[in-house]
Design an enzyme around this catalytic site. Sequence first.
Site, short mmCIF file in Angstrom:
data_model
loop_
_atom_site.label_atom_id
_atom_site.label_comp_id
_atom_site.label_asym_id
_atom_site.label_seq_id
_atom_site.Cartn_x
_atom_site.Cartn_y
_atom_site.Cartn_z
N ASP A 1 4.70 -2.61 64.18
CA ASP A 1 4.71 -1.27 64.08
C ASP A 1 4.92 -0.18 65.12
O ASP A 1 4.35 -0.23 66.02
CB ASP A 1 3.22 -0.71 63.29
CG ASP A 1 3.38 0.42 62.46
OD1 ASP A 1 3.95 1.51 62.74
OD2 ASP A 1 2.79 0.35 61.36
N SER B 1 5.10 5.13 58.34
CA SER B 1 5.07 3.65 58.10
C SER B 1 4.75 3.48 56.79
O SER B 1 5.29 2.22 56.23
CB SER B 1 3.55 3.22 58.73
OG SER B 1 3.85 2.94 60.09
N THR C 1 1.06 0.05 56.23
CA THR C 1 1.95 -1.45 56.07
C THR C 1 1.38 -2.44 55.07
O THR C 1 1.93 -2.79 54.25
CB THR C 1 2.29 -1.99 57.65
OG1 THR C 1 2.66 -0.65 58.46
CG2 THR C 1 3.18 -2.90 57.44
N ASP D 1 2.20 0.78 67.61
CA ASP D 1 2.26 2.19 66.95
C ASP D 1 1.30 3.35 67.56
O ASP D 1 1.62 4.23 67.99
CB ASP D 1 2.24 2.39 65.46
CG ASP D 1 2.34 3.64 64.76
OD1 ASP D 1 3.40 4.27 64.98
OD2 ASP D 1 1.49 3.79 64.30
N HIS E 1 9.72 1.62 62.48
CA HIS E 1 10.28 2.93 63.29
C HIS E 1 9.76 2.78 64.52
O HIS E 1 8.86 1.77 64.92
CB HIS E 1 9.76 4.01 62.50
CG HIS E 1 8.21 4.20 62.42
ND1 HIS E 1 7.51 4.30 63.62
CD2 HIS E 1 7.48 3.67 61.48
CE1 HIS E 1 6.35 4.01 63.37
NE2 HIS E 1 6.13 4.01 61.95
N HIS F 1 6.71 9.61 65.49
CA HIS F 1 7.56 8.83 65.53
C HIS F 1 9.10 9.43 66.01
O HIS F 1 9.24 10.48 65.93
CB HIS F 1 7.75 8.30 63.91
CG HIS F 1 6.49 7.74 63.61
ND1 HIS F 1 6.31 7.45 62.24
CD2 HIS F 1 5.39 7.33 64.27
CE1 HIS F 1 5.05 6.71 62.07
NE2 HIS F 1 4.58 6.93 63.37
ZN LIG Z 1 2.72 5.87 63.48
#
Ligand SMILES: [Zn+2]
EC number: 3.1.3.1
Length: 592
Positions: free
Chosen positions: A92, A140, A193, A339, A383, A488
């Site tokens: 992630d 996400s 996710t 992430d 991403h 992101h």
């Molecule tokens: Zn994020």
Amino acid sequence: MPEPLFSNRPSSERSRDDLAEEDALLTGERTGHSYGDVRSWKFWREIGLFIWAVIATALVIVLAVIYQKAQDPKHSSPHPLGKRNLIFMVSDGMGPTSLSLTRSFKQFQNGLPYNHQLVIDQHLIGQSRTRSSSSLVTDSAAGATAFSCGMKSYNGAISVLPNHEPCGTVLEAAKKAGYMTGLVVTTRITDATPACFAAHVNMRGEEDRIAEQLVGDYPLGRVVDLMFGGGRCHFLSNSTENSCRSDDKDIVALAKANGFNYISDRKGFDGLKGGKAVTFPLLGLFADTDVPYEIDRRNENDIYPSLHEMAEAALTALGEATKDSEKGFFLMIEGSRIDHAGHHNDPAAQVHEVLAYDKAFASVLRFLERDPTEGVMVSTSDHETGGLSTARQLHATYPEYLWYPGALANASHSAERLGLEYGEFLSKNPSDAEKTTFIKSSASSGLGIENITDEEVSKFVEEPEIALYYYADMISRRSQTGWSTHGHSAADVNIYSSDPKAALPLVGNHENTEVGDFLREYLGVDVAAVTKELREKGANLMVTDADGQQVSWMGKLPEEGQRLDGQNHVTSFGKDYRKRGVVHGRGCACGH
Ligand SMILES: [Zn+2]
Ligand SMILES: *[C@@H]1O[C@H](CO)[C@@H](O)[C@H](O)[C@H]1NC(C)=O
Ligand SMILES: *[C@@H]1O[C@H](CO)[C@@H](O)[C@H](O)[C@H]1NC(C)=O
Ligand SMILES: *[C@@H]1O[C@H](CO)[C@@H](O)[C@H](O)[C@H]1NC(C)=O
């Protein structure tokens, strides 16, 4: 005969015959030409060539259409596949630069040569384009919906489409087809996710509802056989300490009623004997919210299992359980907090997250080598996060070409952990002088920074709510690591596989939905049938919301213009800590 179309043109420019022919081409009518009775051989040869060209062209078109249909999954009849296992890994928020950062860090820290690669580096096969239906920059939720359903949706959507209909997921379809299924993450198991594989809600912030669905309280019943991760607080009634639910439902009890075995700590995890002693279905929740960053967790190994330990246990257990069945398993493993380190702009935390992912990646490769069942692993990111770059211009003048992994190697804690400790310290109402002492000491012991400036210290005193960001910034500046956002970015992300031949459709540059297409096609499962079942069974299904309102089983619809990608999530993320008397994440988009 109608007037030729071009008859108004001056006849000096074109002969009348030319015009008539052009007209015939447009109208399909014959010209008034007469060739007489005796036609030359040349004329017939041209006619022959023309007919041949028409036939050849038609043949090519027919073959192309047939080939297209054979390639198109909607038209290919389901062919019997051999027994197979699919492991889908999600890093992630990991963009290509996270790999450059981590590779250089690892080389620096271990004195390795410049050509030393991470394990994952050796399995690169392609790239994924990540935009969602609502933005060029995905979150996400939309990212994972592209993987699970193979369709684009809006930021915040948990396996629902832009029209708020649910879409069947590869995990649900795999369960229906007889595969065993699992989810392994380091964030909350209710986060976007994992949720996208076995839950459907209109807004990702509805983690309480997601918890209910994950244990089987939704139209399909129980579909997940094994879950490892954090997020325990969403499974505990609001009357329980450390709960973050807004109602008094006991989701652990609900899980048990649905047959789940439940473990909630390291002792329980060790009792699984690396996966050899698992009784299915199994719910393992090892942290109230997220499992700590690897940089912190490695010193708390007696409390939290690592990503690769959880992955290995899941692989062993699922492999053993499907040993004698016709179908294998589908397992999703997420390096969830790469992430978060991106959101925090914390390069020291990030390199340890990526190394932990690389270790889990190697575990999966070892499993696939050993296991007799055919199988493949595909790994990609939803991403990029942070707009990370391995360079940073610190002054107005022309920059030097440098970045220093050494500054990351000196850090022993995450900015998140230091920020939390500072927050706890502040709750004792210290003086400014005491704050200064605390900050200097934490920068030294936590980040290996001995030359903190007065200007840097004053930021912590003035804006304590974003202390986390200031800790991360000190590391970023000293390592000359650059970030362009706390959110992101729209960068393409890498795709990796254990077997480029098996994952051939993902070689090259692809839309993220094609990753989803690959997953279902590899398993040969019928996602459309699940979509139909969800829509039929859920058509009039209402549930009671925390505030007593009757709402769709997928929860409320987002309001016009409501931001779903981060804002909601920050609230629920921060709440978990507030429950424990620690102010966290006030005003900062700390992780989603
Ligand atoms: Zn994020
Ligand atoms: C707990 O949830 C119930 C509804 O399920 C609600 O009535 C009650 O106010 C909540 N308690 C707290 C402390 O939030
Ligand atoms: C890391 O720590 C060592 C030992 O304290 C120090 O000599 C070095 O300058 C530090 N490196 C960076 C980049 O701060
Ligand atoms: C602190 O020390 C490091 C390592 O020696 C150096 O790279 C950095 O420029 C110094 N930073 C400040 C703000 O003095």
